[in-house]
Write a protein that holds these residues in place. Structure first.
Motif, PDB file in Angstrom:
ATOM      1  N   TRP A   1      -7.518  -9.425  -5.245  1.00  0.00           N
ATOM      2  CA  TRP A   1      -8.472  -9.652  -5.645  1.00  0.00           C
ATOM      3  C   TRP A   1      -9.632  -8.428  -4.697  1.00  0.00           C
ATOM      4  O   TRP A   1     -10.865  -8.234  -5.345  1.00  0.00           O
ATOM      5  CB  TRP A   1      -8.231 -10.851  -4.799  1.00  0.00           C
ATOM      6  CG  TRP A   1      -9.820 -11.357  -4.700  1.00  0.00           C
ATOM      7  CD1 TRP A   1     -10.623 -12.207  -6.278  1.00  0.00           C
ATOM      8  CD2 TRP A   1     -11.020 -11.228  -3.792  1.00  0.00           C
ATOM      9  NE1 TRP A   1     -11.520 -12.475  -5.694  1.00  0.00           N
ATOM     10  CE2 TRP A   1     -12.013 -12.356  -4.766  1.00  0.00           C
ATOM     11  CE3 TRP A   1     -11.436 -10.418  -2.709  1.00  0.00           C
ATOM     12  CZ2 TRP A   1     -13.694 -11.844  -4.149  1.00  0.00           C
ATOM     13  CZ3 TRP A   1     -12.735 -10.682  -1.781  1.00  0.00           C
ATOM     14  CH2 TRP A   1     -13.541 -11.495  -2.172  1.00  0.00           C
ATOM     15  N   VAL A   2      -9.214  -8.355  -3.453  1.00  0.00           N
ATOM     16  CA  VAL A   2      -9.486  -6.849  -2.188  1.00  0.00           C
ATOM     17  C   VAL A   2      -9.786  -5.536  -2.932  1.00  0.00           C
ATOM     18  O   VAL A   2     -11.327  -5.277  -3.238  1.00  0.00           O
ATOM     19  CB  VAL A   2      -8.912  -7.201  -1.419  1.00  0.00           C
ATOM     20  CG1 VAL A   2     -10.153  -6.068  -0.260  1.00  0.00           C
ATOM     21  CG2 VAL A   2      -8.525  -8.511  -0.271  1.00  0.00           C
ATOM     22  N   THR A   3      -9.021  -5.770  -3.718  1.00  0.00           N
ATOM     23  CA  THR A   3      -8.629  -4.243  -4.389  1.00  0.00           C
ATOM     24  C   THR A   3     -10.013  -4.226  -5.163  1.00  0.00           C
ATOM     25  O   THR A   3     -10.959  -3.098  -5.671  1.00  0.00           O
ATOM     26  CB  THR A   3      -7.533  -3.467  -4.354  1.00  0.00           C
ATOM     27  OG1 THR A   3      -7.122  -3.272  -3.702  1.00  0.00           O
ATOM     28  CG2 THR A   3      -7.805  -2.320  -5.532  1.00  0.00           C
ATOM     29  N   THR A   4      -9.541  -5.175  -6.357  1.00  0.00           N
ATOM     30  CA  THR A   4     -10.776  -5.128  -7.304  1.00  0.00           C
ATOM     31  C   THR A   4     -12.388  -5.307  -7.016  1.00  0.00           C
ATOM     32  O   THR A   4     -13.131  -4.834  -7.657  1.00  0.00           O
ATOM     33  CB  THR A   4     -10.415  -6.358  -8.345  1.00  0.00           C
ATOM     34  OG1 THR A   4      -8.974  -6.331  -9.015  1.00  0.00           O
ATOM     35  CG2 THR A   4     -11.444  -6.369  -9.176  1.00  0.00           C
TER      36      THR A   4
ATOM     37  N   SER B   1     -15.530  -4.196   5.087  1.00  0.00           N
ATOM     38  CA  SER B   1     -15.518  -3.110   6.197  1.00  0.00           C
ATOM     39  C   SER B   1     -13.838  -2.857   6.277  1.00  0.00           C
ATOM     40  O   SER B   1     -13.019  -2.147   7.320  1.00  0.00           O
ATOM     41  CB  SER B   1     -16.119  -3.253   7.570  1.00  0.00           C
ATOM     42  OG  SER B   1     -17.114  -3.342   7.167  1.00  0.00           O
ATOM     43  N   GLY B   2     -13.078  -3.834   5.813  1.00  0.00           N
ATOM     44  CA  GLY B   2     -11.775  -4.046   6.579  1.00  0.00           C
ATOM     45  C   GLY B   2     -10.756  -5.130   5.869  1.00  0.00           C
ATOM     46  O   GLY B   2     -10.943  -5.814   5.550  1.00  0.00           O
TER      47      GLY B   2
ATOM     48  N   ASN C   1      -0.700  -0.065   3.731  1.00  0.00           N
ATOM     49  CA  ASN C   1      -0.958   0.221   2.245  1.00  0.00           C
ATOM     50  C   ASN C   1      -1.861   0.426   1.651  1.00  0.00           C
ATOM     51  O   ASN C   1      -2.828   1.039   0.914  1.00  0.00           O
ATOM     52  CB  ASN C   1       0.523   0.459   1.897  1.00  0.00           C
ATOM     53  CG  ASN C   1       1.785   1.083   2.089  1.00  0.00           C
ATOM     54  OD1 ASN C   1       1.730   2.111   3.251  1.00  0.00           O
ATOM     55  ND2 ASN C   1       2.609   0.928   2.563  1.00  0.00           N
ATOM     56  N   THR C   2      -2.351  -0.952   1.432  1.00  0.00           N
ATOM     57  CA  THR C   2      -3.317  -1.546   0.393  1.00  0.00           C
ATOM     58  C   THR C   2      -4.263  -1.031   1.029  1.00  0.00           C
ATOM     59  O   THR C   2      -5.527  -0.950   0.297  1.00  0.00           O
ATOM     60  CB  THR C   2      -3.464  -2.601  -0.212  1.00  0.00           C
ATOM     61  OG1 THR C   2      -1.819  -3.199  -0.236  1.00  0.00           O
ATOM     62  CG2 THR C   2      -4.744  -2.884  -0.459  1.00  0.00           C
ATOM     63  N   ALA C   3      -4.739  -1.273   2.348  1.00  0.00           N
ATOM     64  CA  ALA C   3      -5.708  -0.509   3.041  1.00  0.00           C
ATOM     65  C   ALA C   3      -6.393   0.988   3.213  1.00  0.00           C
ATOM     66  O   ALA C   3      -6.923   1.174   3.377  1.00  0.00           O
ATOM     67  CB  ALA C   3      -5.495  -1.568   4.051  1.00  0.00           C
ATOM     68  N   ASN C   4      -5.073   0.994   3.216  1.00  0.00           N
ATOM     69  CA  ASN C   4      -5.165   2.859   3.730  1.00  0.00           C
ATOM     70  C   ASN C   4      -5.448   3.931   2.509  1.00  0.00           C
ATOM     71  O   ASN C   4      -6.390   4.429   1.928  1.00  0.00           O
ATOM     72  CB  ASN C   4      -4.321   3.505   3.361  1.00  0.00           C
ATOM     73  CG  ASN C   4      -3.696   4.843   3.979  1.00  0.00           C
ATOM     74  OD1 ASN C   4      -4.233   5.550   4.847  1.00  0.00           O
ATOM     75  ND2 ASN C   4      -2.793   5.847   3.432  1.00  0.00           N
ATOM     76  N   SER C   5      -5.069   2.538   1.174  1.00  0.00           N
ATOM     77  CA  SER C   5      -5.478   3.392  -0.098  1.00  0.00           C
ATOM     78  C   SER C   5      -6.859   3.420  -0.068  1.00  0.00           C
ATOM     79  O   SER C   5      -7.739   3.588  -1.030  1.00  0.00           O
ATOM     80  CB  SER C   5      -4.781   2.567  -1.451  1.00  0.00           C
ATOM     81  OG  SER C   5      -5.083   0.992  -1.984  1.00  0.00           O
ATOM     82  N   LEU C   6      -7.642   1.831  -0.043  1.00  0.00           N
ATOM     83  CA  LEU C   6      -8.497   1.353  -0.085  1.00  0.00           C
ATOM     84  C   LEU C   6      -9.970   2.660   0.931  1.00  0.00           C
ATOM     85  O   LEU C   6     -10.997   2.692   1.616  1.00  0.00           O
ATOM     86  CB  LEU C   6      -9.289   0.001   0.041  1.00  0.00           C
ATOM     87  CG  LEU C   6      -8.938  -0.362  -1.038  1.00  0.00           C
ATOM     88  CD1 LEU C   6      -8.430  -2.368  -0.919  1.00  0.00           C
ATOM     89  CD2 LEU C   6      -8.804  -0.408  -2.852  1.00  0.00           C
ATOM     90  N   GLY C   7      -9.600   3.160   2.174  1.00  0.00           N
ATOM     91  CA  GLY C   7     -10.229   3.802   3.107  1.00  0.00           C
ATOM     92  C   GLY C   7     -10.840   3.203   3.927  1.00  0.00           C
ATOM     93  O   GLY C   7     -11.329   3.072   4.803  1.00  0.00           O
TER      94      GLY C   7
ATOM     95  N   THR D   1      -0.545  -0.878  12.289  1.00  0.00           N
ATOM     96  CA  THR D   1      -1.870  -1.597  12.122  1.00  0.00           C
ATOM     97  C   THR D   1      -2.941  -0.226  12.525  1.00  0.00           C
ATOM     98  O   THR D   1      -2.454   0.610  13.066  1.00  0.00           O
ATOM     99  CB  THR D   1      -2.273  -2.737  12.233  1.00  0.00           C
ATOM    100  OG1 THR D   1      -1.332  -2.850  13.854  1.00  0.00           O
ATOM    101  CG2 THR D   1      -1.365  -3.874  12.276  1.00  0.00           C
ATOM    102  N   SER D   2      -4.218  -0.224  11.834  1.00  0.00           N
ATOM    103  CA  SER D   2      -5.470   0.164  12.374  1.00  0.00           C
ATOM    104  C   SER D   2      -5.893  -0.501  13.931  1.00  0.00           C
ATOM    105  O   SER D   2      -6.160   0.219  15.306  1.00  0.00           O
ATOM    106  CB  SER D   2      -6.571   0.561  11.146  1.00  0.00           C
ATOM    107  OG  SER D   2      -6.326   1.012  10.212  1.00  0.00           O
TER     108      SER D   2
END
Length: 292
Positions: free
Chosen positions: A110-113, A125-126, A159-165, A198-199
């Protein structure tokens, strides 16, 4: 002699005022974050919620994703939050989540879309996870299995967050530094592993005192030092919900906003020089708004 006494008293007074001002400045410069679990508030009570967040100088809101709410409502809320300088993180989590759990994967999808279809001032933002595996029976019956499942969730979300920057944050209890880990991902304590992967982390240091052997500062010192050495961010979280009289020491519900502000100023003052200190998180919007 009298002049010397008066001068000494004046010096003590100035020092005291300076100390108060330093604490006030530390508190004023502290970033505040909070969780918004009741996502319906962005539809039914958006203006009042944003006004409260702005009054409390909140810089980050962790907004739980409710897929029954229309995407346009998220876009509008984030746009209005962005105007106020507030960053919104996509929040969700459940104790039983594993890397292949359908609700977990639905959340990430959902977040990616959403991110791909939103304008710059409407994007999250995260990503912020609140997965508490110690609330499951597996934690006591198969600790190693529970930890490994939790680690896989963390890595998948990272990994998902990283792919979304965008940054990836996770909530952890202060006692994760007492939990040992030894598996394919290495060995050490669980707090160190999560901070490494994690960040940023939010430490649930749910106490109503800043100072003392069981106070907020002492309970978070290890993580603060570790995160500084790893160039990672730490937010220290406190509770405002009514947890009942037996757990009153875990929350500021009884003490109220004034006492909480005083204690949090001490926390901010203790960590103001730490590169890892990102600020204070207050759990959560609803109970914070109702706090006396």
């Amino acid at each position: 002699m009298k002049k010397r006494i008066l001068m000494f008293a004046f010096i003590l007074f100035v020092a005291g005022v300076a100390g108060v001002n330093n604490k006030a400045n530390a508190s004023a410069n502290t970033e505040y974050s909070t969780w918004l679990w009741d996502t319906n508030q962005i539809v039914t009570n958006r203006a009042a919620t944003l006004q409260f967040l702005e009054e409390k100088q909140v810089s980050h809101v962790y907004l739980q994703i409710n897929r029954s709410i229309k995407v346009d409502q998220y876009k509008q809320f984030i746009k209005e939050a962005t105007i106020r300088g507030i960053k919104v993180y996509a929040l969700d989590g459940a104790p039983e989540w594993g890397p292949s759990s359908k609700p977990f994967l639905n959340f990430l999808n959902w977040v990616t879309t959403y991110q791909t279809g939103a304008a710059e001032d409407e994007t999250f933002s995260g990503i912020h996870l609140d997965v508490e595996p110690y609330l499951t029976s597996q934690w006591t019956t198969n600790y190693n299995g529970a930890v490994l499942k939790y680690q896989n969730v963390i890595l998948t979300a990272a990994n998902t967050a990283n792919s979304l920057g965008i940054p990836f944050a996770a909530d952890i209890p202060f006692w994760f530094d007492d939990m040992n880990v030894k598996n394919k991902y290495g060995k050490g304590n669980l707090a160190e592993w999560v901070i490494n992967n994690t960040s940023e982390v939010t430490i649930m240091a749910y106490r109503d005192k800043a100072v003392g052997p069981n106070g907020i500062i002492e309970l978070t010192k290890y993580e603060m030092n570790l995160a500084a050495s790893l160039n990672k961010d730490v937010t220290i979280a406190v509770e405002t919900m009514n947890l009942g009289s037996s757990d009153g020491f875990l929350t500021f519900y009884e003490e109220g906003q004034t006492v909480m502000a005083q204690e949090l100023a001490l926390v901010s003052d203790a960590y103001k020089e730490y590169s890892s200190f990102k600020g204070i998180a207050v759990h959560h919007v609803g109970s914070w708004m109702d706090l006396k």
